[in-house]
Design a protein around this motif. Structure first.
Motif, short mmCIF file in Angstrom:
data_model
loop_
_atom_site.label_atom_id
_atom_site.label_comp_id
_atom_site.label_asym_id
_atom_site.label_seq_id
_atom_site.Cartn_x
_atom_site.Cartn_y
_atom_site.Cartn_z
N UNK A 177 -15.59 -2.39 5.03
CA UNK A 177 -14.56 -2.45 5.95
C UNK A 177 -13.81 -3.43 5.99
N UNK A 178 -14.10 -4.68 6.03
CA UNK A 178 -13.42 -5.66 5.84
C UNK A 178 -12.63 -5.72 4.60
N UNK A 179 -13.10 -5.18 3.45
CA UNK A 179 -12.25 -5.01 2.15
C UNK A 179 -10.87 -4.09 2.38
N UNK A 180 -11.26 -3.21 3.21
CA UNK A 180 -10.50 -2.30 3.56
C UNK A 180 -9.00 -3.07 4.09
N UNK A 181 -9.44 -4.02 4.90
CA UNK A 181 -8.10 -4.96 5.55
C UNK A 181 -7.35 -5.53 4.60
N UNK A 182 -8.14 -6.09 3.36
CA UNK A 182 -7.68 -6.56 2.28
C UNK A 182 -6.63 -5.79 1.53
N UNK A 183 -7.32 -4.51 1.08
CA UNK A 183 -6.67 -3.65 0.31
C UNK A 183 -5.40 -2.88 0.82
N UNK A 184 -5.58 -2.87 2.11
CA UNK A 184 -4.34 -2.22 3.00
C UNK A 184 -3.13 -3.46 3.13
N UNK A 185 -3.59 -4.54 2.89
CA UNK A 185 -2.57 -5.78 3.05
C UNK A 185 -1.72 -5.50 1.78
N UNK A 186 -2.27 -5.36 0.64
CA UNK A 186 -1.34 -4.92 -0.39
C UNK A 186 -0.35 -3.66 -0.23
N UNK A 187 -0.84 -2.82 0.42
CA UNK A 187 0.01 -1.84 0.73
C UNK A 187 0.96 -2.11 1.49
N UNK A 189 11.91 -0.09 -4.90
CA UNK A 189 11.22 1.08 -5.41
C UNK A 189 9.88 0.60 -6.36
N UNK A 190 9.87 -0.52 -7.01
CA UNK A 190 8.66 -0.72 -7.35
C UNK A 190 7.51 -1.33 -6.55
N UNK A 191 7.69 -1.90 -5.44
CA UNK A 191 6.96 -2.33 -4.44
C UNK A 191 6.43 -1.03 -3.69
N UNK A 192 7.19 -0.23 -3.24
CA UNK A 192 7.03 0.99 -2.38
C UNK A 192 5.90 2.13 -3.32
N UNK A 193 6.53 2.30 -4.62
CA UNK A 193 5.66 2.81 -5.51
C UNK A 193 4.20 2.26 -5.55
N UNK A 194 4.31 1.20 -5.65
CA UNK A 194 2.72 0.34 -5.68
C UNK A 194 1.94 0.71 -4.59
N UNK A 195 2.64 0.74 -3.41
CA UNK A 195 2.09 0.73 -2.11
C UNK A 195 1.63 2.32 -1.97
N UNK A 196 2.35 3.08 -2.51
CA UNK A 196 1.99 4.71 -2.38
C UNK A 196 0.74 5.00 -3.35
N UNK A 229 -8.95 1.27 -14.32
CA UNK A 229 -9.21 2.07 -13.30
C UNK A 229 -8.07 2.33 -12.20
N UNK A 230 -8.20 3.28 -11.11
CA UNK A 230 -6.90 3.38 -10.14
C UNK A 230 -6.53 1.97 -9.35
N UNK A 231 -7.68 1.28 -9.00
CA UNK A 231 -7.33 0.16 -8.16
C UNK A 231 -6.37 -0.85 -8.94
N UNK A 232 -6.14 -0.95 -10.02
CA UNK A 232 -5.31 -1.78 -10.68
C UNK A 232 -3.85 -1.63 -10.55
N UNK A 233 -3.41 -0.53 -10.73
CA UNK A 233 -1.97 -0.39 -10.59
C UNK A 233 -1.12 -0.80 -9.39
#
Length: 552
Positions: free
Chosen positions: A319-329, A338-345, A409-413
């Motif tokens: 759950x705490x890892x989700x806080x970090x991952x959603x921080x990247x979003x 466009x680059x940042x928003x595409x990365x967020x999506x 893997x998907x998490x990289x891009x």
């Protein structure tokens, strides 16, 4: 196409009503409980098939155009319309929601969480699915708010009635945080509608804030952004999330992480970026700052939980890892590029696949061990998962390295694109500030790798048992002791000391229904990592047009 989209949104709601009715005589199966669980699998499966057909029939040459639209007047006095449609931004989230809900229904058919009536459980899951799908499909601000709120009550009951541990407190914390955020968000939505004269999201996005003064945009972004930030969740509004995940049943955690968190970030992209660009530009540096604090904070919290002796709960760590991952979003959205928003999506979809898989795996481990305590999993298991359930251990290691952003893997891009976007933010934003945020975010990726590898080492490999001290009688005889020292072959070094793994009972490895549930998530994680153009080809034209104010 219009019928398919309407079916995807409405069918789960109708299925929820049908789940509460008596099953027809020919469909009762062995017992009524099995019948209603089968009903849940059937409805979510039909919705998934419809979503896939919708994706196949989608015009991939024009992903920036709203497709499968329905526009019907609902409340003429307020100019509220039943306006549905999908583009390259919403279509992947729609399919992800349908997939995860179907997999949760399939998993629950074989492993129903302990709690009250299965009828209520299936009905709540279907209402939750309908609200989430509607959030991604509606194009009217008031309908968006109603759909956004529709998921709260089902999730509250899933945690409070089918959860474990401090489930009542966790459920209350969840509902209070999200409802308070929603009240503020409603005020912002009403402000936009009253000042612009319409609640139509397409018309507002095309206008691109030209009909709203800068002060109105700033107030609207502050109000709506607070409501969306709670659901995302953004630090420091995240504290409801670890408690909710720890107490929720497995399927509740999967849907909460894989689907519900995406509703907040989707609102930032669909509403605030195109409708109030000046207001977003004002708050973008603060949003980015909170995002990178969340990245580092979530990683440090995970490291604290993962250390030996901390009695950390594995579900709480994820759950705490989700806080970090959603921080990247959020960081990608804050760049307004466009680059940042595409990365967020992209990170949104990757997080849904990977973290959904992680929560499925943690739930299976907890079922087998009776606990998710990291010290117990690592210290009392001998060879741990690699020795006791090797396929389960291998899949957990795969999900962990996918979560840390391993290339391929998907998490990289998603993480890479958001960091690139922060390197060169939109015009009007401070480059030195965003490059500082980029450096902090990159440091967060190292912390993520650290705690995920610690989890793999401890849970999959186990703790190293202390080397036992040998008494003098157990020591190998010396040559000076006489002929008896050479009688017969010498025992191998360490003979008589059996490793803990050899006396540790085996666990049930991955079952057939578990393989059927988890394989699609693992396969899509690999596919998205190796072929990111499938997803980026959908989102990029839509993002370009969104940021340009509806102009191609």
């Amino acid at each position: 196409m219009q019928f398919l989209l309407a079916f995807v949104v409405v069918a789960p709601l109708l299925g929820a009503v049908a789940a509460l009715l008596p099953a027809p005589p020919g469909l009762k199966g062995k017992n009524p409980d099995q019948a209603v669980l089968r009903h849940g699998v059937t409805i979510t499966g039909a919705v998934l098939i419809a979503a896939i057909v919708l994706a196949v029939g989608f015009d991939h040459d024009h992903p920036a155009t709203m497709q499968a639209t329905t526009d019907i007047s609902w409340i003429p006095a307020l100019d509220v319309r039943i306006h549905l449609g999908i583009d390259g931004i919403s279509l992947p989230l729609l399919v992800l929601t349908a997939l995860l809900t179907f997999l949760c229904a399939l998993y629950s058919y074989f492993k129903l969480p302990a709690g009250p009536s299965p009828k209520a459980f299936v009905a709540l899951v279907l209402v939750l699915e309908s609200g989430t799908l509607a959030t991604f499909a509606v194009l009217d601000l008031l309908l968006f708010f109603l759909a956004f709120e529709m998921v709260l009550i089902p999730m509250y009951f899933l945690i409070a009635r089918w959860g474990s541990g401090q489930r009542q407190a966790a459920a209350w914390k969840f509902i209070l945080y999200t409802l308070l955020g929603s009240v503020v968000m409603l005020l912002g939505i009403l402000l936009i509608g009253l000042k612009s004269g319409t609640f139509d999201m397409v018309a507002l996005a095309t206008d691109n804030g030209r009909g709203l003064t800068t002060s109105v945009q700033v107030i609207a972004v502050l109000a709506i952004g607070l409501g969306l930030a709670v659901k995302t969740p953004m630090w420091p509004l995240h504290s409801w999330l670890p408690d909710a995940h720890t107490a929720a049943p497995t399927v509740g955690s999967v849907l909460l992480a894989g689907v519900l968190l995406k509703m907040g970030t989707y609102g930032f992209v669909r509403i605030l970026l195109p409708i109030a660009p000046d207001g977003m530009r004002t708050f973008a540096p603060y949003l980015a700052a909170f995002a990178v604090v969340g990245i580092v904070y979530g990683s440090l919290a995970c490291l604290a939980l993962a250390r030996t002796g901390a009695k950390g709960d594995l579900k709480r760590l994820i759950a705490y890892s989700s806080v970090g991952h959603m921080g990247f979003v959020l960081l990608g959205i804050a760049t307004m590029t466009p680059t940042g928003v595409n990365g967020a999506l992209f990170a949104n979809i990757a997080h849904g696949l990977i973290t959904g898989l992680l929560f499925f795996l943690v739930g299976a481990i907890k079922d087998r061990y009776g606990t998710a305590d990291l010290d117990t999993l690592a210290g009392a298991t001998g060879a741990a998962l690699y020795g006791r359930a090797p396929r389960l251990g291998a899949l957990l290691a795969f999900a962990a390295v996918a979560s840390l952003g391993l290339p391929g893997l998907a998490g990289f891009w998603g993480e890479m694109l958001t960091l690139f976007g922060a390197y060169s933010p939109a015009e009007g934003l401070s480059r030195p500030a965003f490059r500082t945020f980029m450096a902090i975010g990159a440091f967060g990726t190292l912390l993520t790798a650290a705690y995920m590898l610690i989890v793999v080492r401890r849970v999959c490999m186990g703790e190293h048992p202390p080397h036992p001290r040998l008494s003098p009688d157990d020591r190998a005889p010396h040559a000076a002791d006489g002929p008896q020292a050479t009688d017969g072959p010498r025992p191998a070094e360490g003979a008589g000391i059996r490793p803990a793994a050899s006396t540790t009972p085996q666990l049930a490895d991955i079952q057939t229904y578990e393989a059927a549930t988890w394989t699609p998530l693992a396969a899509l994680t690999v596919l998205a990592g190796l072929w990111p153009a499938v997803l980026l080809g959908l989102t990029d034209p839509a993002v370009q047009q969104l940021l340009a104010g509806g102009k191609s």
